[in-house]
Design a protein around this motif. Sequence first.
Motif, PDB file in Angstrom:
ATOM      1  N   SER A 345       0.817  -1.216  -0.412  1.00 35.40           N
ATOM      2  CA  SER A 345      -0.047   0.102   0.335  1.00 35.40           C
ATOM      3  C   SER A 345       0.395   1.463  -0.185  1.00 35.40           C
ATOM      4  O   SER A 345       1.794   1.541   0.151  1.00 35.40           O
ATOM      5  N   SER A 347       1.376   3.795   1.977  1.00 34.53           N
ATOM      6  CA  SER A 347       1.251   3.922   2.989  1.00 34.53           C
ATOM      7  C   SER A 347       3.025   3.246   3.325  1.00 34.53           C
ATOM      8  O   SER A 347       3.332   3.280   4.090  1.00 34.53           O
ATOM      9  N   GLN A 348       2.445   1.958   3.642  1.00 37.07           N
ATOM     10  CA  GLN A 348       3.614   0.414   3.326  1.00 37.07           C
ATOM     11  C   GLN A 348       4.502   1.380   3.051  1.00 37.07           C
ATOM     12  O   GLN A 348       6.397   1.276   3.524  1.00 37.07           O
ATOM     13  N   SER A 350       5.808   4.999   2.108  1.00 35.17           N
ATOM     14  CA  SER A 350       5.707   5.438   2.313  1.00 35.17           C
ATOM     15  C   SER A 350       6.537   5.233   3.558  1.00 35.17           C
ATOM     16  O   SER A 350       8.007   5.950   3.939  1.00 35.17           O
ATOM     17  N   ALA A 351       6.711   3.697   4.916  1.00 30.95           N
ATOM     18  CA  ALA A 351       6.947   3.832   6.066  1.00 30.95           C
ATOM     19  C   ALA A 351       8.758   3.504   5.489  1.00 30.95           C
ATOM     20  O   ALA A 351       9.264   2.954   6.094  1.00 30.95           O
ATOM     21  N   GLY A 447       0.627  11.590  12.239  1.00 27.96           N
ATOM     22  CA  GLY A 447       0.865  10.895  10.504  1.00 27.96           C
ATOM     23  C   GLY A 447       1.691  10.682  10.328  1.00 27.96           C
ATOM     24  O   GLY A 447       1.468  10.747   8.543  1.00 27.96           O
ATOM     25  N   ASP A 449       6.126   9.898   8.894  1.00 27.53           N
ATOM     26  CA  ASP A 449       6.435   9.067   8.692  1.00 27.53           C
ATOM     27  C   ASP A 449       7.874   8.964   8.087  1.00 27.53           C
ATOM     28  O   ASP A 449       7.699  10.132   8.294  1.00 27.53           O
ATOM     29  N   TRP A 452       7.551  10.662   5.231  1.00 24.93           N
ATOM     30  CA  TRP A 452       7.683  12.311   5.011  1.00 24.93           C
ATOM     31  C   TRP A 452       8.556  13.108   5.620  1.00 24.93           C
ATOM     32  O   TRP A 452       9.427  14.183   4.949  1.00 24.93           O
ATOM     33  N   ALA A 511       0.067  15.041   3.390  1.00 24.02           N
ATOM     34  CA  ALA A 511       0.305  14.686   2.763  1.00 24.02           C
ATOM     35  C   ALA A 511       1.423  15.462   1.429  1.00 24.02           C
ATOM     36  O   ALA A 511       2.363  15.169   0.733  1.00 24.02           O
TER      37      ALA A 511
END
Length: 685
Positions: A345, A347-348, A350-351, A447, A449, A452, A511
């Motif tokens: 995903s 978010s995954q 970006s992490a 929020g 990570d 970011w 974001a």
Amino acid sequence: MASLSASLFSRYNSSSTLKTKIPLWTGVGFFFAALMLVLTFLQSKFSKYSPSSSEEFTAGYIQNCTQPMSLTFFCCSTEVSAWTWSATLLQSSTAAYSWGVSGPWWYGVGGTIQLAFFAMVAAKVKMNANGAHTFLEIVKIRFGTLAHLLFTFYAFLCILLVCGSLLLGGAATVNALTGMNIIAACFLLPIGIAVYVIFGGLRATFMCDWAHTIILFIVIYIFFGHTYGSSIALGSIGQLYDLLVEAGAETPVLGNEAGSYLTMKSNSGLVFGAITIMTGFSGVFCDQGYWQRAIASAPETTTKAYMLGGLSWFAVPWAFASCLGLAARALLHNPRFPTYPNPLSASQVSAGLAAPAAAATIMGKGGAIAILLVVFMAVTSAASAELIAVSSLLYFIKNPLFFFFSLYRTYYHPRATGAEIVRVSHAFICFWAVWMGAWATILHKAGVDLGWLFYVQGNLLAPAVVPIGLTVMWSKLSRAGVFCGCLAGEVAGMTAWFVGCVKIYGSINVANLALPYSALCGSMSGFVVSGVVTVVVSFLKPANYDFTGTRAMSIYDDTSVLSTPKNRPSSPLEKQKKDEEEQEANASVKSAVSRPDREQLLKANFTRATMYSFVLTVIVAIVVPLPMFFSRYIFSKAFYTFWVACTIIWAGLSGIFCIVLPLWESREEMVMIAKGVTRIRSGVN
């Protein structure tokens, strides 16, 4: 992130619970802390280094003299370790996963040329401020209190961003591979680090850096063997190439030539490279940890150490991400992939979880453990450097209304002894270790990570890069130039950041501010405007500073503080050791005074660093990537095999520079310690 964590947790570690993971994770941390404590004890007892000295604790100087380390390859190893953040491994792999072969290359460029240019700064530090302990100390003497406070703000802001990046990246990986709570990981990671930093000081972090570098390269070599050789999922370079061709046809990359992952013609990769360069410059020049290593190195070795360090470090993101980042993209349809049949995903990604997913797919539970270990090494090594850096900067804060403590030595206690400085450093390290966990938790809850922070760092810090670098390099730099450059750059950068975000992405939100073009607008504008204004204003009203004040800086410790502990008679071994140290100190001072060519040597170092930095920049940023970019070349299988072979060879040479040669350089100290241990075992005092 939750789905990846649950998948990996259930597949590879289903029998564990959070109760078993916390002791395991803290146990790993305290194991390395105990190892470093043992090494620190042996070093302080049988060598000339003592962490009880504030000079040794904060700047790596040998007690009773101003002689820094003269081990080129050891210093090279510490540079590689300190610059290998969790982002180095995770964000570079994310770039490879997203844009293909261009991502790891541009990440390497974005970190290597900063170390090359900082070699010039390091040479000037030895010429113009050899007795300094922090770059803020130089600023205070040259420009006064206001400039000192301005750069203190940037220094602490840099440390906050770096600490947040380290812990968020590390905690996300731990959570994905073990299911451990992210907040618990954020607080537990710094604890073991603080222990050996408190007891061992800066040199303990250097030893830790070397140990971490060994593990880092061994893990990289293991992944090479499995990805390109023995893995069932891949097993050869040709198989990886074929899968990447299929991935480009199935999910083409927007802005890449023919959507391929096997081309340097990547618009997003090029933008990523520019952002990485801005982030890298701000992360090196504003971070006291890198100044600390320049200060702790001998004049004859500091420039060479940064040169070799930059070349050696380049192999880490380029080789690691080219291996695991591209493997993650190639293995999306493998049933062993953690999120199969779905891709990672947003978010995954970006992490920074592309590399952990690939490692678990290729090597199973062993791969998960290996990636967990290497990320832990990256976090602890860089975090230990930040703890020492922040304890050093403690002496340079104005008052309780400005950050957390009063400026201990510069304003509050100008006559503090070395022992008092060390005690205050210990207390502040404990505080900062706890605050690191709290700060990472705040960012996580907001929020924010790893990705970011990586994109935003340049926007916040780039305006300070040129003024900070010129502080020790340019005599004409004026106080007005410093303030005008920083403030104008900050205003221009913030304006371009927000306006660019609105114009390109339609609205301003958390974001969108970290999307590539927003970040590029802000960081590039701040850097360029700051540099131009700083130089122009200084030319209009030059300072013509002669560096007399900065060259007059001296050490804090007096030898009486560092004598044998009270109420304990000196043993014959200690007396012999003390006599040897005094003779070496006297010889060092006489040598420094009697060498008329010292200044010429330092000038030659600076000239060599200048030529090296510009040549390296031209090669890695222009000669290699741009012809392939403009020719729109897509790698053939033969050329891709050659490309991978280059990553393996480069990583192998880096391992020699960072692991083998430091042992050879330190052979005399190791023999000395071995003889001391032998005397104790045989009962000889």
